[in-house]
Design an enzyme around this catalytic site. Structure first.
Site, PDB file in Angstrom:
ATOM      1  N   GLY A   1      12.883   0.988  -5.975  1.00  0.00           N
ATOM      2  CA  GLY A   1      13.332   1.636  -4.760  1.00  0.00           C
ATOM      3  C   GLY A   1      12.850   0.892  -3.531  1.00  0.00           C
TER       4      GLY A   1
ATOM      5  CD  GLU B   1       3.011  11.622   2.899  1.00  0.00           C
ATOM      6  OE1 GLU B   1       2.364  12.488   2.278  1.00  0.00           O
ATOM      7  OE2 GLU B   1       4.075  11.846   3.504  1.00  0.00           O
TER       8      GLU B   1
ATOM      9  CG  ASN C   1      11.127   6.797  -9.088  1.00  0.00           C
ATOM     10  OD1 ASN C   1      10.279   6.793  -9.969  1.00  0.00           O
ATOM     11  ND2 ASN C   1      11.181   5.883  -8.156  1.00  0.00           N
TER      12      ASN C   1
ATOM     13  CG  ASP D   1       9.375   1.893 -11.259  1.00  0.00           C
ATOM     14  OD1 ASP D   1      10.112   1.653 -10.304  1.00  0.00           O
ATOM     15  OD2 ASP D   1       8.340   2.560 -11.189  1.00  0.00           O
TER      16      ASP D   1
ATOM     17  NE  ARG E   1      15.351  -0.686   1.142  1.00  0.00           N
ATOM     18  CZ  ARG E   1      14.187  -0.281   1.638  1.00  0.00           C
ATOM     19  NH1 ARG E   1      13.560   0.708   1.063  1.00  0.00           N
ATOM     20  NH2 ARG E   1      13.656  -0.853   2.662  1.00  0.00           N
TER      21      ARG E   1
ATOM     22  CG  PHE F   1      10.414  10.753   1.930  1.00  0.00           C
ATOM     23  CD1 PHE F   1      10.485   9.616   2.716  1.00  0.00           C
ATOM     24  CD2 PHE F   1      10.723  10.648   0.580  1.00  0.00           C
ATOM     25  CE1 PHE F   1      10.848   8.405   2.171  1.00  0.00           C
ATOM     26  CE2 PHE F   1      11.093   9.431   0.033  1.00  0.00           C
ATOM     27  CZ  PHE F   1      11.155   8.309   0.832  1.00  0.00           C
TER      28      PHE F   1
ATOM     29  CB  THR G   1       6.070   1.348  -7.198  1.00  0.00           C
ATOM     30  OG1 THR G   1       6.985   0.696  -6.356  1.00  0.00           O
ATOM     31  CG2 THR G   1       4.844   1.735  -6.464  1.00  0.00           C
TER      32      THR G   1
END
Lengths: 826, 343
Positions: free
Chosen positions: A637, A459, A755, A381, A727, A500, A383
């Site tokens: 992603g 956020e 995820n 992954d 993505r 979201f 992030t």
């Protein structure tokens, strides 16, 4: 299968569903022995040894004392049975503790203190602050006048932030006393394990208010094992109890992973067994022939004249017993012991302790250490795994003006600060969106400072940045939001939150300015989810450029937008939204569709750029592991440019002259097919050249490629040593792992967030980074490490040691048994 | 001064204690971090060549010494099973040997090739005789051999556990098939004294065979196997039986018969008068008489010496081959280009 739950009805639903009695036990006192023995004997090895041991009881054929097989066999059985029993006893104790916990439940209209195991579906359960939730509840009342309560879901999904839960609209404002007598029906699906979904309906029965159907979502529930926080009391209706709760359903033993060495040992055992049978048949026949021709003449043996019927079998069976040690009985137990030591070595390793948080590495799965040395593909992954996942707001572009380009920090950009003080409307609106359009919960600490609890790091970064730019989110009270800007307090009422999802890639809120009464829609999201919906007159070119420029620098970008909504339009839409959110089937999709109707004609305000730094030692780790012949795939992603930037900066791919990056794109089947073939062609040509060729594919093209051109894509996967997939959704990540596994590669998946869980569980070895996105990945993984760079030591040191040791031990076991056996055969 | 001295010694003790503790902690730390000192030989060409050379140099002399010793043992082996059957019975040996009315005496003449020093051991050798047969080996009762009739469970002795309804002592196939040829040695018309004591293991005589146990109801059945025993001699003194009951592992074996305790000179002719009682004819077994001296390595056996010389010389050959290979194509140590995935 749907459930209809009658609230507070003591008679009807009593026996329909199981009581809230938790049981994680595998055995009971009565069935332990038979069940455990049955389980152990379902393994081929054990059946074999039992057969041998039984044959040895027949003194006519046994060459040795039966104790020599029964002893080890009983010992091995005793060891594994004891381990099982101990585990089961511990489970029993923790179950008992949970089952006997006392909770307040309404029975016959009176609040009573009963044991947790006596809760029934339909009962109303009362909780106080800091209580653990005993079963899955639908909230019907809280101490908060707005009907909000806060829960900590750490035990459920590993996320430590507080989550808000709402009481359904129908129960809003209900009296404390009334809650005891409430009657109604909850319609909800049968128990499942999806902890992010609950699609139900509530209908209160007369005399309570109206009999309108009120939709229920996961927002209206509090699930078992969560804790009630910052709320004086809350009460809810039990909907799932006992082992049927969401937590209970998610529990369960994941499929055990088998290592390459184990598979080899199994094969070898089979081969040896066949060899043994051959030896037995050959020697047994020879023995019988010799007996008939020679032994009869030997008067001193005194063979009887008459034989029992089994006479022919005696000699082969004797040989079988002599050869039985050819298959080592001890190999499973010794391997288990040794493997648990490898796991301990990983736990003990001082060099794999995260210096920042002091978390040591941990091997959850003790059985697969040696597979670490066999890894051929690492799927990572981005992030939080390669990067630190510590988001810092760095730059922004508001209305075409770039801030933070010179200093590298927009918060110190004089131009931006001036724009704020001068009250430029664009900038202020931009800051408002930053502060309002989110699901962050501000909480006041004892010292009076405001702490933000957010589910998403982005956020949190935005809200923090807004606060530093004088737009401080002070308080969120149910639907009323308070913002302090330059000393004045602004109040917004949040009418709707359009959440979201990974499909929508944007979130919006509909807010009403409490001062002016204007309704507006505030959105933020990925560029391709916002820019196409800009209103016709707006030029989005500058924003596209900004996004481009920022992602070149490896920054994560978000576009912010807003638009005014007319009162009528809102009312009309609101009805549709309500209807969509109360559908039981395909709710997510319906909601997305309805949201789409509001999110158009947006006025794009600007672009934010958030930096996510690379972790220490990532480039070196990747380089070393690639030198060891391990191929890397990056699955993220994030968007393509950012992914490529990060890939470049961490040695994932080489820059132009040395490396070549081929991209597979296209929106339609044909386009994807053509570009796939082109890439494949280039790949085939360049395999002989010393050039690093990598390919990039985005989620959309990947979807098509996996669906229609699986063969071509598989060939591509085999040819290329590096790939970047951007993505991609969690299920696509898992699909890619599956694809590589189907080509007989050993895969290792590493990730840190929720995820990545599916990919981690699918891969031969799952490694979780106990990072900032919660512990979900680390829990699901076989190994959890603190930082990406520890992967080097995990694979190259622990993996190699384990593999060598296991190989030595198993080879030695077989060697020893064969040697002893050959002496006997000869 | 004294106080100070006391203090320092106490400090020393504390320091020692701490150092022991820390050493333990250090060892534990090293263990958990997998850092414990270890050594692993790297098999470089020079190492291997030297090791093989050294093996050869050590093994060949040992082999030569062993061979020499084995050759110094003088052994006379005489097969007598066919010769001792009169010409007219040669066609039907089995019926001859089974006929108990014929006296089966027989004479052999042995020529001593070299001077044989006392003690000279006398063995009988049986070939193709399976004392290791499962049925045979298990057919005995050690308790009975030690305690006699007091131990009455003789089921393990089947099929020779009893005769005429009474248990036999000693029971079982082994005892029942006792070897019963006898030998007498005469040199120049005077009989050589054969010492037939102390031919069995001492532990067997003292601990395995009872001093109070006398043969009883032995060889009384319808079918008589081998020799019979004197019922007035306790089992612990029946050394022939004790020797016989130590079953041989291989089908060709020697068992001690006795010892001649005087030297035999070269070219002496020894007449052996023997009673050829034992039946090996039905299964084609051979019977041999063996006279042998002994050395510090035991009897005559070339195998060990030959094996040493063989292994030693092959090591030297291997080391030479390796040396040549290494000189011809030397290969640098730790060269990664030779790894399978780099080739």
């Amino acid at each position: 299968m749907k459930r209809y739950i009658y609230i507070n009805d003591d008679e009807t639903s009593q026996d329909l569903y199981c009581a809230n009695r938790l049981s994680n036990r595998k055995y009971t006192l009565m069935n332990f022995l038979p069940k455990n023995l049955w389980e152990q004997f379902s393994r081929f090895m054990n059946q074999y040894f039992l057969l041998i041991a039984c044959l040895q009881l027949w003194s006519l054929i046994t060459p040795v004392n039966p104790a020599s097989t029964w002893g080890p066999l009983i010992f091995i059985f005793a060891v594994s049975a004891t381990k099982e029993a101990w585990d089961d006893y511990n489970r029993y104790l923790s179950d008992k503790k949970a089952n006997e916990k006392e909770v307040w439940v309404v029975k016959q209209g009176i609040k009573k203190l009963i044991q947790s195991q006596d809760i029934r579906v339909g009962n109303i359960v009362w909780l106080r602050e800091n209580d653990e939730v005993p079963c899955d509840l639908v909230l019907i009342g809280t101490s908060d006048p707005q009907g909000v309560c806060y829960v900590e879901t750490a035990a459920l999904d590993g996320e430590t932030d507080l989550k808000t839960r709402l009481i359904p609209a129908a129960c809003m404002g209900m009296d404390f006393e009334l809650l005891h007598k409430i009657k109604g029906v909850i319609e909800c699906p049968g128990p499942d394990k999806d902890i992010r979904r609950f699609d139900g309906n509530l209908r209160l029965l007369p005399p309570f208010i109206d009999n309108d159907v009120c939709p229920l979502t996961i927002k209206n529930t509090i699930l078992q094992s969560c804790y009630l926080r910052n709320t004086e009391w809350a009460c809810g209706v039990a909907v799932y109890t006992g082992n049927e709760t969401k937590l209970g359903m998610t529990r369960g033993i994941p499929e055990p992973k088998l290592t390459a060495v184990d598979a080899m040992i199994d094969k070898l055992t089979g081969a040896i067994f066949v060899f043994q049978i051959v030896v037995v048949i050959v020697l047994g026949t020879a023995g019988n022939v010799w007996k008939d021709t020679e032994a009869r003449k030997q008067w001193y043996v005194l063979y009887p004249q008459e034989f029992p019927w089994y006479e022919l079998l005696v000699i082969p069976l004797r040989f079988e017993l002599l050869c039985s040690i050819m298959i080592p009985i001890s190999i499973k137990v010794s391997l288990d012991l040794v493997k648990s030591l490898y796991a301990k070595f990983i736990d003990w390793d001082y060099e794999m302790i995260d210096p920042e948080t002091d978390t040591p590495s941990h091997a959850t799965n003790t059985a697969i250490s040696e597979d670490l040395a066999q890894v051929e593909y690492i799927l990572t992954d981005k992030t939080g795994t390669l990067t630190e996942n510590r988001m810092i707001f760095r730059r922004c572009c508001i209305g075409g003006i770039f801030y933070g380009n010179e200093t590298g920090d927009a918060l110190k950009d004089v131009g931006l600060l001036n724009a704020i003080t001068s009250g430029s409307p664009d900038v202020i609106r931009f800051l408002t969106v930053m502060a309002v359009c989110n699901t962050v919960i501000p909480a006041k600490s004892k010292a009076g400072a405001i702490l933000y609890k957010a589910q998403s790091q982005d956020e949190e970064a935005l809200v923090h940045a807004a606060a530093q730019l004088h737009m401080v989110l002070v308080n969120k009270n149910a639907s009323i939001l308070e913002i302090k800007f330059n000393g004045s307090v602004l109040q917004y009422e949040i009418l709707e939150t359009l959440e979201f999802t990974s499909d929508r890639k944007r979130m919006s809120v509909v807010v009403k300015d409490c001062h002016s009464g204007n309704i507006s829609l505030l959105s933020k999201g990925a560029d391709e989810a916002i820019l196409p919906y800009a209103h016709a007159g707006q030029q989005t070119r500058t924003f596209v450029e900004a996004v481009e420029q920022y992602s070149q620098l490896g920054l994560r970008t978000l576009c912010l937008a807003w638009r005014e909504v007319e009162e009528d339009e809102y009312q009309e839409w609101s009805l549709m939204f309500k209807e969509a959110s109360s559908t039981l089937i395909d709710r997510e999709w319906r909601i997305a569709e309805v949201c789409q109707r509001l999110e158009h004609d947006l006025k794009v305000l600007g672009v934010t750029a958030i930096e996510d730094r690379l972790q220490d030692g990532v480039p070196e780790t990747i380089e070393t592991l690639r030198k060891a012949g391990i191929n890397f795939w990056m699955l993220t992603g994030d968007k393509q440019n950012t992914a490529i930037q990060i890939a470049l900066s961490c040695n994932f791919i080489s820059p132009e002259p040395k490396g070549q990056l081929l991209s597979i794109d296209g929106k339609t089947e044909d386009e994807v097919c053509r570009s796939l073939e082109r890439v494949l062609l280039t790949m085939r040509i360049t395999t002989s050249e010393p050039k690093d060729v990598a390919f990039v594919v985005d989620g959309w093209a990947l979807e098509i490629a996996l669906k229609h051109y699986r063969k071509a894509f598989t060939e591509l996967a085999i040819l290329s040593r590096t790939a970047i997939c951007c993505r991609v959704t969690p299920s696509q990540k898992a699909q890619l792992v599956e694809l590589l596994k189907s080509c007989d590669y050993r895969t290792l998946a590493i990730g840190d967030g929720g995820n990545d869980v599916r990919m981690i569980q699918k891969a031969d070895i799952g490694v979780g980074i106990s990072g900032r996105e919660g512990l979900q990945a680390a829990r699901a993984a076989d190994y959890s490490i603190g930082k990406f760079r520890f992967l080097k030591r995990l694979i190259l040191v622990h993996g190699r040691y384990s593999y060598n040791r296991t190989a030595f031990l198993s080879q030695y076991s077989f060697y020893k048994s064969l040697l002893i056996c050959f002496i006997q055969i000869l | 001064m004294e106080v100070e001295g006391g203090n320092t010694s106490a400090n020393d003790a504390v320091a020692r204690k701490i150092s022991i503790q820390s050493r333990r902690a250090k060892v534990f730390y090293q263990f958990t971090q997998q850092n414990l000192p270890a050594c692993k030989p790297v098999l470089t060409p020079s190492w291997i060549v030297t090791t093989f050379l050294l093996m050869g140099v050590i093994f060949i002399p040992i082999g030569l010494v062993t061979l020499r010793t084995s050759h110094s043992v003088i052994e006379i082996v005489e097969r007598y099973d066919t010769e001792c059957i009169p010409e007219k019975f040669r066609g039907n040996k089995v019926s001859y040997i089974k006929d108990s009315t014929i006296l089966k005496n027989c004479s052999l003449y042995l020529k001593v090739p070299k001077h044989m020093k006392a003690p000279i051991y006398i063995y009988y050798q049986l070939d193709n005789y399976y004392q290791n047969h499962r049925r045979y080996v298990k057919s005995r009762n050690d308790q009975q051999l030690l305690h006699g009739l007091k131990s009455n469970d003789t089921s393990s002795c089947q099929p020779e556990d009893s005769s005429n309804g009474l248990p036999s002592v000693p029971c079982g196939l082994i005892a029942w098939s006792l070897f019963n040829d006898t030998f007498k040695f005469i040199r120049e018309s005077s009989e050589l004294v054969v010492n037939r004591k102390n031919i069995a293991w001492k532990s067997d005589r003292n601990h395995k065979f009872g001093k109070q146990v006398y043969p009883f109801n032995f060889q009384n059945g319808t079918f008589i196997g081998g020799g019979s025993l004197d019922p007035s001699v306790p089992l612990s003194d029946q050394e022939d039986l004790i020797v016989w009951m130590r079953t041989a592992a291989l089908p060709s074996f020697r068992k001690m018969y006795g010892r001649i305790e005087e030297d035999l000179d070269a070219d002496d002719v020894i007449a052996v008068h023997l009673m050829n009682n034992y039946n090996t004819y039905s299964f084609g077994g051979k019977k041999k008489l063996v006279l042998s001296t002994s050395s510090w390595l035991g009897g005559k056996n070339d195998f060990l010496g030959v094996a040493y010389v063989f292994v030693g010389s092959s090591s030297i050959i291997i080391s030479l081959v390796f040396m040549l290979l290494h000189v011809k194509n030397p290969r640098p140590y730790g060269e990664t280009a030779y790894l399978s995935w780099n080739r």
